[in-house]
Enzyme design. Structure first.
Site, short mmCIF file in Angstrom:
data_model
loop_
_atom_site.label_atom_id
_atom_site.label_comp_id
_atom_site.label_asym_id
_atom_site.label_seq_id
_atom_site.Cartn_x
_atom_site.Cartn_y
_atom_site.Cartn_z
N LYS A 145 0.84 -1.07 -0.03
CA LYS A 145 -0.09 0.09 0.00
C LYS A 145 1.04 1.24 -0.03
CE LYS A 145 -3.32 2.89 0.58
NZ LYS A 145 -4.57 3.44 -0.55
N CYS A 164 -0.41 11.45 -5.62
CA CYS A 164 -0.51 12.07 -4.58
C CYS A 164 -0.90 13.61 -4.55
CB CYS A 164 1.04 12.14 -3.91
SG CYS A 164 2.58 12.62 -5.05
C1 LIG Z 1 -5.72 9.17 -4.01
C2 LIG Z 1 -5.04 9.42 -2.98
C3 LIG Z 1 -5.52 9.20 -1.62
C4 LIG Z 1 -4.08 10.60 -3.17
C5 LIG Z 1 -3.75 8.33 -3.26
C6 LIG Z 1 -3.89 6.85 -2.80
C7 LIG Z 1 -4.93 6.08 -3.37
C8 LIG Z 1 -6.11 5.61 -3.12
C9 LIG Z 1 -6.70 6.11 -1.65
O1 LIG Z 1 -5.96 5.69 -0.62
O2 LIG Z 1 -7.67 6.75 -1.67
N1 LIG Z 1 -7.20 5.13 -3.66
C10 LIG Z 1 -6.57 4.72 -5.11
O3 LIG Z 1 -7.58 4.47 -6.20
N2 LIG Z 1 -5.41 5.32 -5.74
C11 LIG Z 1 -4.68 6.00 -4.84
O4 LIG Z 1 -3.37 6.29 -5.25
#
Ligand SMILES: CC(C)(C)CCc1c(C(=O)O)[nH]c(=O)[nH]c1=O
Length: 308
Positions: free
Chosen positions: A45, A127
């Site tokens: 993750k 990010c």
């Molecule tokens: C969207 C962010 C929270 C900025 C990064 C983490 C992330 C998330 C998340 O942790 O919400 N979900 C996704 O489908 N892709 C991601 O890269």
């Protein structure tokens, strides 16, 4: 059928990985990925400097043809994942990192550079950027500046996780930036940003965070994922490998990602629904397609999708 592959001189016993975020939050989940049949290893993750609870639930919802999520980067924190990937494992690891601000990204990579870890790292360019600007990967100047700073000190294998692009000029602009840097790979696509779904009985959106806006995954994003894999394969230096992510639910989908030029294939939504047994199924289904077509190696067709 030989599905092993090499990326950045790291040998992966299979082309299959989990999409970061799925089946990779805890040691137990990461060990499960590594110990499962037909997996190439595990992608963590995306790690932030400190542990995070993430967004309030419901923050993930299964749709008829995919998923929507606004998890909010819940994770055990950078030290937890650095500790895990630095240990010995039966298969390779990819350490995914995501800063909450630009300085985080630099700080995290300095820590990895100074660490004992010698494996692959993946910087999640979805990010957040400074307020009022789009995610870093949609801010080309910022991406260029960030990669320039990183590669002024970082010498270990590094790839980037990219959101989908939808304009051919954006593919040109992003590829021109990425080609300037000694990246081991790109991982494309991240979820399709800011979709929305509604439960018409309650007339409410289906996830709590961000007024229901969330990233889309699963079968419905396969055409977008295939386009991004092909577009970047056509534009990037051959030295930059591609992990194809997005919409994989069957061997046919894997075959299409490989035809577009993917070197490895990762699975998110379908892995969440089916569990790690999916990788044996995808392997068997891909092998059957190859046998039917008389292919004995992925090299017989990788990147060889034909124009009409
Ligand atoms: C969207 C962010 C929270 C900025 C990064 C983490 C992330 C998330 C998340 O942790 O919400 N979900 C996704 O489908 N892709 C991601 O890269």
């Amino acid at each position: 059928i030989d599905f092993k592959t090499t990326m950045a001189s790291v040998e992966f016993p299979s082309i299959f990985l989990n999409a970061s975020g799925v089946n990779c939050m805890t040691v137990a989940e990461m060990d499960e990925m590594i110990n499962a049949a037909c997996t190439g290893g595990v992608v963590t993750k995306s790690a932030t400097p400190q542990q995070r609870e993430g967004n309030p639930q419901p923050r993930y919802y299964q749709l008829e043809h995919g998923s929507i999520n606004s998890m909010g980067l819940p994770n055990a924190g950078f030290p937890y994942y650095l500790d895990y990937v630095t240990k010995e494992h039966a298969k390779p690891t990819i350490l995914s990192v995501a800063g909450l601000q630009m300085s985080d990204n630099i700080e995290l990579l300095h820590k990895i550079q100074a660490s004992e870890y010698t494996g692959l790292t993946e910087l999640n360019l979805s990010c957040p950027n400074v307020i009022g600007k789009p995610q870093v990967a949609y801010d080309f100047e910022e991406t260029d500046a960030l990669l320039a700073e990183i590669f002024s000190f970082y010498t270990k294998p590094l790839g980037v996780k990219l959101p989908p692009y939808f304009d051919l000029v954006h593919f040109d602009q992003m590829a021109a930036i990425l080609n300037k840097y000694p990246l081991t790979h790109i991982n494309t696509v991240n979820s399709v940003g800011n979709g929305l779904w509604i439960d018409i009985d309650t007339e409410k959106v289906v996830i709590k965070p961000k007024q229901g806006f969330g990233g889309l995954g699963g079968a419905m994003i396969l055409p977008t994922a295939l386009a991004n894999v092909r577009a970047f394969r056509q534009r990037l230096n051959p030295s930059i490998k591609i992990i194809g992510t997005g919409g994989v639910t069957s061997g046919k989908d894997v075959f299409m990602h490989l035809l577009c030029g993917a070197d490895m294939v990762s699975v998110g939504t379908a892995l969440l629904h089916e569990g790690v047994g999916i990788f044996q199924r995808l392997t068997d289904e891909l092998a059957a397609i190859m046998a039917e077509k008389g292919y004995t190696s992925i090299e017989d067709f990788r990147g060889k999708v034909q124009d009409f």
